[in-house]
Design a protein around this motif. Structure first.
Motif, mmCIF file in Angstrom:
data_model
loop_
_atom_site.group_PDB
_atom_site.id
_atom_site.type_symbol
_atom_site.label_atom_id
_atom_site.label_comp_id
_atom_site.label_asym_id
_atom_site.label_seq_id
_atom_site.Cartn_x
_atom_site.Cartn_y
_atom_site.Cartn_z
ATOM 1 N N ILE A 1 -4.840 6.948 16.103
ATOM 2 C CA ILE A 1 -6.193 6.999 15.543
ATOM 3 C C ILE A 1 -6.910 5.666 15.736
ATOM 4 O O ILE A 1 -8.000 5.604 16.295
ATOM 5 C CB ILE A 1 -6.155 7.328 14.031
ATOM 6 N N TYR A 2 -6.292 4.599 15.246
ATOM 7 C CA TYR A 2 -6.924 3.284 15.311
ATOM 8 C C TYR A 2 -5.892 2.230 15.701
ATOM 9 O O TYR A 2 -4.693 2.404 15.521
ATOM 10 C CB TYR A 2 -7.511 2.885 13.951
ATOM 11 N N GLU A 3 -6.415 1.107 16.205
ATOM 12 C CA GLU A 3 -5.551 -0.014 16.556
ATOM 13 C C GLU A 3 -6.287 -1.317 16.278
ATOM 14 O O GLU A 3 -7.379 -1.546 16.781
ATOM 15 C CB GLU A 3 -5.177 0.054 18.037
ATOM 16 N N ASN A 4 -5.663 -2.178 15.440
ATOM 17 C CA ASN A 4 -6.187 -3.505 15.132
ATOM 18 C C ASN A 4 -7.659 -3.511 14.769
ATOM 19 O O ASN A 4 -8.101 -2.746 13.930
ATOM 20 C CB ASN A 4 -5.905 -4.455 16.294
ATOM 21 N N TRP B 1 -2.417 3.075 13.812
ATOM 22 C CA TRP B 1 -2.300 4.186 12.866
ATOM 23 C C TRP B 1 -2.275 5.503 13.630
ATOM 24 O O TRP B 1 -3.007 5.684 14.600
ATOM 25 C CB TRP B 1 -3.474 4.170 11.893
ATOM 26 N N TYR B 2 -1.416 6.405 13.153
ATOM 27 C CA TYR B 2 -1.252 7.708 13.801
ATOM 28 C C TYR B 2 -1.433 8.811 12.765
ATOM 29 O O TYR B 2 -1.092 8.648 11.587
ATOM 30 C CB TYR B 2 0.139 7.833 14.424
ATOM 31 N N ALA C 1 0.816 -1.218 0.000
ATOM 32 C CA ALA C 1 0.000 0.000 0.000
ATOM 33 C C ALA C 1 0.849 1.266 0.000
ATOM 34 O O ALA C 1 0.315 2.370 -0.150
ATOM 35 C CB ALA C 1 -0.932 0.003 1.219
ATOM 36 N N GLY C 2 2.172 1.123 0.167
ATOM 37 C CA GLY C 2 3.042 2.291 0.187
ATOM 38 C C GLY C 2 2.958 3.071 1.482
ATOM 39 O O GLY C 2 3.141 4.291 1.489
ATOM 40 N N ALA C 3 2.692 2.371 2.588
ATOM 41 C CA ALA C 3 2.524 3.054 3.875
ATOM 42 C C ALA C 3 3.859 3.547 4.427
ATOM 43 O O ALA C 3 4.916 2.962 4.171
ATOM 44 C CB ALA C 3 1.880 2.101 4.881
ATOM 45 N N VAL D 1 -3.466 5.189 4.132
ATOM 46 C CA VAL D 1 -2.353 5.743 3.358
ATOM 47 C C VAL D 1 -2.804 6.956 2.569
ATOM 48 O O VAL D 1 -2.105 7.978 2.506
ATOM 49 C CB VAL D 1 -1.776 4.658 2.419
ATOM 50 N N ALA D 2 -3.988 6.867 1.965
ATOM 51 C CA ALA D 2 -4.520 7.984 1.185
ATOM 52 C C ALA D 2 -4.751 9.204 2.071
ATOM 53 O O ALA D 2 -4.616 10.345 1.624
ATOM 54 C CB ALA D 2 -5.818 7.569 0.500
ATOM 55 N N ALA D 3 -5.098 8.971 3.342
ATOM 56 C CA ALA D 3 -5.347 10.074 4.276
ATOM 57 C C ALA D 3 -4.055 10.635 4.856
ATOM 58 O O ALA D 3 -4.081 11.631 5.593
ATOM 59 C CB ALA D 3 -6.260 9.605 5.402
ATOM 60 N N GLY D 4 -2.919 9.984 4.540
ATOM 61 C CA GLY D 4 -1.640 10.475 5.042
ATOM 62 C C GLY D 4 -1.303 9.980 6.434
ATOM 63 O O GLY D 4 -0.384 10.506 7.076
#
Length: 454
Positions: free
Chosen positions: A236-239, A267-268, A218-220, A250-253
């Motif tokens: 932001i989120y976890e599992n 995700w942060y 995904a290019g993360a 990834v699209a949201a940066g």
């Protein structure tokens, strides 16, 4: 079966080199009995495969006790048909598996020895010969994979068979096995926790590889490891809490972070300029955050253990569990419905907070009565049914769950209550009003349609 009976001198008898039982136990009482009454049940023996004499098939305890009692000869049933080692071993196994004191390890070792005799012996033939299920034989055979420490614990009954079968999955990992044995010695709950932790640890490399592959595709981009607990980045989120896909993050940066000790993907959000200007956390504060992350991961395991435990309890409720569950639900509900409770049971607690008084009164009720009382306390809309609007199914207040309309339905389906003529008249009254209103709306729409045509 070719068998003869004969008194044999004790020196003619030998223990089979692959005897199923490792320990005949203490035979002092049996020796005393033999001294007083003799040997009441003959031993089963077979001609020795190599050399002279007879091999003991059944009666090793009687043989040991007879030696202790200085008995010279023993009554024996000679099985001439047991003329090969496999036949003798199967016969010993069949005789001993019927005894309650044969240990799982001894049984497993016997099965394994028989299988090693060649293609003529397999799980199916062993199961048939011993009267055991094939599943039982397979599970016992798994115990041969345990290390000596685990086998000793199983023999000493400080480890049960179910726990031992779990240890088989970790037989190749000595360190994990030792940790599991230590946990088993503490409590069943500690063992369950350690099994879940070790299972996740074992599966971790594959999980990490899958996460890394997904993120790479995904290019993360990742949160710098050195700045993960700096306070610059907001999680932001976890599992499984995540509602977005990797591609969407990834699209949201968003930036990814993988906890390599537990395989948790988080995700942060990118730090804003204001966040960059914010004072960074001290080393002590960052260490506290790391500790919080470790404890959070441990709680995730504890949650899995609790969920499995609760599932098992519901599947097979322990004695008294259902009563206690209803007690607790009812006490919680009825402390604010004391008058209703008193009206139904004829007993009135000392106060609205008198949980023990309510529980004592409930002890005289059956589970069925308590279930109905709980339903009544939870769902009753009797106070509302004193108001005329409650009988109007079209009233907006009927839209919420458990309102008067639902209670009227429960009265019929749960309490087998048939509406009286007056109650039915009220329902019919509102139904007629709604029907009339619908007729008016239909007439107005028809009239508007005719005007548009004109």
């Amino acid at each position: 079966m070719n068998a003869t009976f004969q008194e044999l001198h004790i020196d003619q008898l030998v223990i089979h080199a692959k005897n199923v039982r490792n320990d005949v136990g203490i035979v002092t009482d049996l020796a005393n009995s033999i001294t007083e009454q003799g040997i009441l049940q003959p031993l089963v023996v077979a001609p020795a495969i190599a050399g002279e004499g007879y091999t003991i098939i059944a009666g090793h305890r009687r043989y040991a006790a007879a030696k202790l009692a200085n008995v010279d000869s023993l009554p024996c049933v000679i099985r001439e048909d047991l003329d090969t080692e496999p036949k003798q071993l199967v016969a010993m196994l069949v005789e001993n598996t019927q005894r309650a004191d044969l240990t799982p390890v001894e049984e497993a070792s016997a099965y394994q020895t028989i299988l090693e005799f060649g293609d003529a012996f397999n799980v199916k033939t062993v199961a048939k010969a011993t009267g055991r299920s094939q599943s039982h034989v397979r599970k016992r055979l798994l115990l041969t994979k345990l290390n000596e420490d685990a086998k000793v614990r199983l023999e000493e009954q400080t480890l049960n068979v179910d726990q031992a079968l779990v240890l088989v999955d970790f037989a190749a990992d000595e360190a994990a096995t030792e940790r599991l044995l230590a946990a088993a010695a503490q409590s069943p709950r500690e063992f369950a926790f350690r099994v879940e932790a070790e299972t996740r640890k074992r599966d971790l490399p594959g999980k990490l590889a899958a996460l890394e592959s997904e993120l790479k595709e995904a290019g993360a981009k990742y949160v710098p490891e050195s700045e993960l607990y700096s306070g610059k980045y907001t999680k932001i989120y976890e599992n499984e809490d995540n509602e977005l896909t990797t591609a969407q993050h990834v699209a949201a940066g968003d930036l990814a972070s993988i906890d390599r000790n537990w395989g948790r993907l988080s995700w942060y959000s990118k730090p804003s300029k204001a966040a960059k200007a914010k004072v960074e956390l001290t080393e002590e504060e960052q260490e506290a955050k790391r500790r919080d992350a470790e404890l959070s991961a441990a709680l995730d395991i504890a949650h899995a253990i609790r969920a499995e435990h609760i599932k098992q309890v519901i599947a097979s409720p322990p004695e008294g569990a259902a009563d206690e569950a209803l007690y607790r639900l009812l006490v919680r509900q009825l402390h604010s419905h004391v008058n209703l409770f008193a009206e139904i049971t004829g007993r009135h607690p000392d106060s609205e907070s008198d949980h023990q008084g309510i529980k004592a009164a409930l002890a005289d009720m059956t589970v069925e009565q308590m279930a109905l009382l709980l339903h009544l306390a939870e769902r009753s809309q009797e106070d509302e049914l004193l108001k005329l609007w409650a009988w109007d199914a079209g009233d907006y207040r009927h839209s919420w769950y458990g309102g008067p309309k639902a209670w009227i339905e429960d009265l019929g389906s749960v309490y087998h209550y048939e509406l009286s003529a007056v109650e039915q008249e009220v329902l019919d009254h509102f139904q007629q009003l709604h029907d009339a209103r619908l007729a008016e709306v239909a007439a107005e729409e028809l009239e508007e349609g005719e005007d548009d045509d004109a």
